[in-house]
Design an enzyme around this catalytic site. Structure first.
Site, PDB file in Angstrom:
ATOM      1  N   ASN A 140      15.983   5.945 -36.866  1.00 24.11           N
ATOM      2  CA  ASN A 140      15.820   4.516 -36.578  1.00 24.11           C
ATOM      3  C   ASN A 140      15.559   3.787 -37.889  1.00 24.11           C
ATOM      4  O   ASN A 140      15.404   4.427 -38.942  1.00 24.11           O
ATOM      5  CB  ASN A 140      14.702   4.289 -35.552  1.00 24.11           C
ATOM      6  CG  ASN A 140      13.382   4.810 -36.047  1.00 24.11           C
ATOM      7  OD1 ASN A 140      12.817   4.257 -36.980  1.00 24.11           O
ATOM      8  ND2 ASN A 140      12.910   5.891 -35.465  1.00 24.11           N
ATOM      9  N   TYR A 173      12.692   4.507 -41.440  1.00 23.57           N
ATOM     10  CA  TYR A 173      13.229   5.840 -41.762  1.00 23.57           C
ATOM     11  C   TYR A 173      12.368   7.056 -41.417  1.00 23.57           C
ATOM     12  O   TYR A 173      12.875   8.026 -40.865  1.00 23.57           O
ATOM     13  CB  TYR A 173      13.618   5.922 -43.250  1.00 23.57           C
ATOM     14  CG  TYR A 173      14.673   4.941 -43.706  1.00 23.57           C
ATOM     15  CD1 TYR A 173      15.471   4.252 -42.797  1.00 23.57           C
ATOM     16  CD2 TYR A 173      14.862   4.702 -45.065  1.00 23.57           C
ATOM     17  CE1 TYR A 173      16.433   3.341 -43.228  1.00 23.57           C
ATOM     18  CE2 TYR A 173      15.831   3.795 -45.509  1.00 23.57           C
ATOM     19  CZ  TYR A 173      16.611   3.117 -44.582  1.00 23.57           C
ATOM     20  OH  TYR A 173      17.555   2.230 -45.013  1.00 23.57           O
ATOM     21  N   GLU A 217      15.820  19.857 -33.875  1.00 23.72           N
ATOM     22  CA  GLU A 217      15.009  20.931 -33.298  1.00 23.72           C
ATOM     23  C   GLU A 217      13.919  20.346 -32.400  1.00 23.72           C
ATOM     24  O   GLU A 217      13.611  20.904 -31.337  1.00 23.72           O
ATOM     25  CB  GLU A 217      14.346  21.762 -34.414  1.00 23.72           C
ATOM     26  CG  GLU A 217      15.318  22.487 -35.326  1.00 23.72           C
ATOM     27  CD  GLU A 217      15.704  21.662 -36.563  1.00 23.72           C
ATOM     28  OE1 GLU A 217      15.876  20.439 -36.451  1.00 23.72           O
ATOM     29  OE2 GLU A 217      15.837  22.254 -37.632  1.00 23.72           O
TER      30      GLU A 217
HETATM   31  N1  THU Z   1      17.097  17.071 -39.916  1.00 23.06           N
HETATM   32  C1  THU Z   1      17.058  17.762 -38.752  1.00 23.06           C
HETATM   33  O1  THU Z   1      17.429  17.244 -37.683  1.00 23.06           O
HETATM   34  N2  THU Z   1      16.604  19.043 -38.773  1.00 23.06           N
HETATM   35  C2  THU Z   1      16.209  19.693 -39.913  1.00 23.06           C
HETATM   36  O2  THU Z   1      15.686  20.793 -39.832  1.00 23.06           O
HETATM   37  C3  THU Z   1      16.463  19.078 -41.218  1.00 23.06           C
HETATM   38  C4  THU Z   1      16.654  17.611 -41.195  1.00 23.06           C
HETATM   39  C5  THU Z   1      17.553  15.674 -39.876  1.00 23.06           C
HETATM   40  C6  THU Z   1      16.462  14.655 -40.106  1.00 23.06           C
HETATM   41  C7  THU Z   1      17.250  13.466 -40.602  1.00 23.06           C
HETATM   42  O3  THU Z   1      17.726  12.734 -39.467  1.00 23.06           O
HETATM   43  C8  THU Z   1      18.447  14.090 -41.314  1.00 23.06           C
HETATM   44  O4  THU Z   1      18.514  15.443 -40.900  1.00 23.06           O
HETATM   45  C9  THU Z   1      18.344  14.046 -42.830  1.00 23.06           C
HETATM   46  O5  THU Z   1      17.139  14.547 -43.265  1.00 23.06           O
END
Ligand code: THU
Length: 140
Positions: free
Chosen positions: A45, A48, A55
């Site tokens: 959103n 940030y 997960e």
């Molecule tokens: N992100 C995840 O969804 N899982 C992770 O384990 C690493 C990072 C997402 C968070 C954010 O929306 C984007 O990846 C960049 O950091």
């Protein structure tokens, strides 16, 4: 070798990602020890730091669906190397894991690596520490 169906679920979840700020879609699919599957994607959103990881979404869906123990968890993104779960998500996964839990790190073409939760988060803090503390408090 045939691909675990969890890979396709994680990839479909990644395609639902809402990540207009990072432009880094991530998908996650979980299989519980009872065989149920749950998915999540990262949802960002305009403020940030308030976004949520794939997960976290999959684990929330699992808990809502009555699941409690992760057998396999697939995480997929378009990183060049190994997309390992972030630190916060390692702890989230750890809460619902056992020594048999496997974390599959994937790119769009398939699985790139598999690790145990202990490999990803060694010497971790978990619910048993709180239980030990409660027991000690009861004795005193
Ligand atoms: N992100 C995840 O969804 N899982 C992770 O384990 C690493 C990072 C997402 C968070 C954010 O929306 C984007 O990846 C960049 O950091």
């Amino acid at each position: 070798m045939s691909q675990d169906p969890l890979f396709a679920l994680a990839k479909a979840a990644m395609e639902r990602s809402y990540s207009p700020y990072s432009k880094f879609p991530v998908g996650c699919a979980i299989r519980t020890t009872s065989g149920a599957t749950f998915c999540g994607c990262n949802v960002e959103n305009a403020s940030y730091p308030e976004g949520t990881c794939a997960e976290a979404g999959a684990i929330a869906a699992m808990v809502m669906g009555g699941g409690d123990t992760i057998k396999d968890i697939f995480v997929i993104g378009q990183a060049d190397g190994l997309l390992t779960p972030c630190g916060g998500c390692r702890q989230r996964i750890r809460e619902f894991s056992t020594v048999d839990t496997r974390v599959y790190m994937c790119g769009p073409e398939g699985v790139r690596g598999v690790m145990t939760v202990d490999e990803l988060l060694p010497h971790s803090f978990g619910p048993e520490h709180l239980a030990d503390h409660e027991k000690a408090a009861e004795k005193s």
